[in-house]
Design a protein around this motif. Structure first.
Motif, PDB file in Angstrom:
ATOM      1  N   ARG A  89       0.826  -1.205   0.000  1.00  0.00           N
ATOM      2  CA  ARG A  89       0.000   0.000   0.000  1.00  0.00           C
ATOM      3  C   ARG A  89       0.863   1.259   0.000  1.00  0.00           C
ATOM      4  N   ASN A 109       0.873   4.056  -3.043  1.00  0.00           N
ATOM      5  CA  ASN A 109       0.725   5.504  -2.852  1.00  0.00           C
ATOM      6  C   ASN A 109       1.843   6.278  -3.533  1.00  0.00           C
ATOM      7  N   GLU A 150      -8.595  11.369  -5.376  1.00  0.00           N
ATOM      8  CA  GLU A 150      -8.336  11.274  -3.938  1.00  0.00           C
ATOM      9  C   GLU A 150      -8.630   9.883  -3.381  1.00  0.00           C
ATOM     10  N   TRP A 190      -5.869   6.789  -3.361  1.00  0.00           N
ATOM     11  CA  TRP A 190      -4.781   6.628  -2.395  1.00  0.00           C
ATOM     12  C   TRP A 190      -5.265   5.861  -1.166  1.00  0.00           C
ATOM     13  N   PHE A 191      -4.379   5.085  -0.582  1.00  0.00           N
ATOM     14  CA  PHE A 191      -4.685   4.419   0.684  1.00  0.00           C
ATOM     15  C   PHE A 191      -4.538   5.416   1.825  1.00  0.00           C
ATOM     16  N   ASP A 192      -5.348   5.232   2.845  1.00  0.00           N
ATOM     17  CA  ASP A 192      -5.305   6.100   4.021  1.00  0.00           C
ATOM     18  C   ASP A 192      -3.935   5.995   4.672  1.00  0.00           C
ATOM     19  N   SER A 194      -2.912   7.032   7.497  1.00  0.00           N
ATOM     20  CA  SER A 194      -2.951   6.680   8.924  1.00  0.00           C
ATOM     21  C   SER A 194      -2.974   5.175   9.130  1.00  0.00           C
ATOM     22  N   ALA A 195      -3.445   4.439   8.117  1.00  0.00           N
ATOM     23  CA  ALA A 195      -3.523   2.978   8.240  1.00  0.00           C
ATOM     24  C   ALA A 195      -2.202   2.305   7.907  1.00  0.00           C
TER      25      ALA A 195
END
Length: 307
Positions: free
Chosen positions: A9, A13, A73, A76-78, A80-81
């Motif tokens: 991930r 990104n 938007e 993209w992977f979060d 924070s995760a």
């Protein structure tokens, strides 16, 4: 599609940032060799990322890799995760200081941080013990922890060491080859800073995480464990701690965004002297803001109005 590993991930990104900046609709994606450099991942991670791009409708297939649309938007992977347990702990502690206005002298527990960050209390204890060497938190005699206050002398000392490391990191950019993935990352950071700079003033409350990401990436170019360790303290003090004083938070963030833009534009252009000058300006204003916040607290003897 099954949940991708954290490393994949992160790789995805980075590839999305590159595509957004360098690949026009209808153009082919770069070679797998280039993508392993940009995404900082293995060929397996790249192929998983490509499968994800197919699923999202960015490309038609593994063989036909022409871009069908620009990343959006939701692609993209979060971020924070994607943090490790230690990174989540740092983030939770900093967010509590920043968002919840946890003032110097406030007490907190290991169990509280463990619940908030989703890691074990043993991991929390190890993190806090290691972090306490910076003098910013301390263990209470009968259990629990306390966020320490600090004085202008502490801020000055930390600022001096920070300046040495960050200016050295910019000098390191001069030795990077033109195709180094760092320049794609600088371009991505620049685009995000420019977008934030053009957004309404209220959006600048989103600056602290971007501030931390920029400085952390820059320090990481040194590949120096002592610099990485120092950055933890810098993040807590300069990027979060002083912001408990909310009275001029928005204009302060707006100004800092523009300082970052000046640094990043110079880095993207490989103009190291200009980047050094812009960084010196930024570090000086950051230190000045810190000292003003400390002065205000000492003058009032209490936390200022947060509304």
């Amino acid at each position: 599609m099954s949940k991708l590993p954290t490393t994949t991930r992160r790789c995805t990104n980075l590839l999305l940032e590159y595509i957004a900046q360098h690949v026009a609709v209808g153009e082919p994606l770069p070679t797998e060799v280039k993508m392993t450099e940009v995404g900082q991942g293995s060929r397996t991670a790249i192929r998983s990322a490509l499968a994800y791009f197919i699923e999202r409708g960015l490309i038609a297939g593994m063989k036909e890799r022409r871009l069908l649309r620009k990343p959006e938007e939701g692609d993209w992977f979060d971020v924070s995760a994607l943090h490790s347990g230690t990174e989540r702990l740092q983030q939770v502690l900093m967010e509590r200081i920043y968002q919840r206005d946890l003032p110097p002298g406030a007490e907190f527990s290991e169990a509280e941080l463990a619940r908030a960050s989703g890691v074990s209390t043993i991991a929390v204890r190890e993190f806090l013990i290691g972090f306490s060497r910076h003098g910013l938190i301390e263990k209470k005699p009968r259990g629990g922890w306390r966020l320490c206050a600090f004085d202008p002398a502490f801020a000055e000392e930390l600022g001096e060491v920070r300046e040495m490391f960050e200016l050295k990191a910019i000098e390191r950019v001069a030795s990077l080859p033109p195709g180094d993935p760092a320049f794609d990352r600088f371009a991505g950071l620049l685009a995000r800073h420019e977008a934030l700079g053009a957004a309404p003033a209220a959006s600048h409350v989103d600056f602290p995480p971007l501030d931390r990401e920029f400085h952390t990436f820059l320090i990481g170019l040194l590949h120096n464990r002592f610099a990485d360790s120092l950055n933890d303290a810098v993040s807590l003090v300069f990027h979060y701690h002083y912001q408990w004083d909310k009275r001029d938070e928005l204009p302060r963030n707006q100004y800092a965004v523009q300082e970052h833009v000046a640094i990043l534009r110079a880095l993207v252009a490989r103009d190291v002297p200009a980047a050094l000058a812009a960084m010196r300006t930024h570090l000086q204003s950051s230190r000045r803001t810190m000292l003003e916040s400390l002065h205000n607290r000492r003058e009032t003897g209490k936390a200022p109005d947060r509304h």
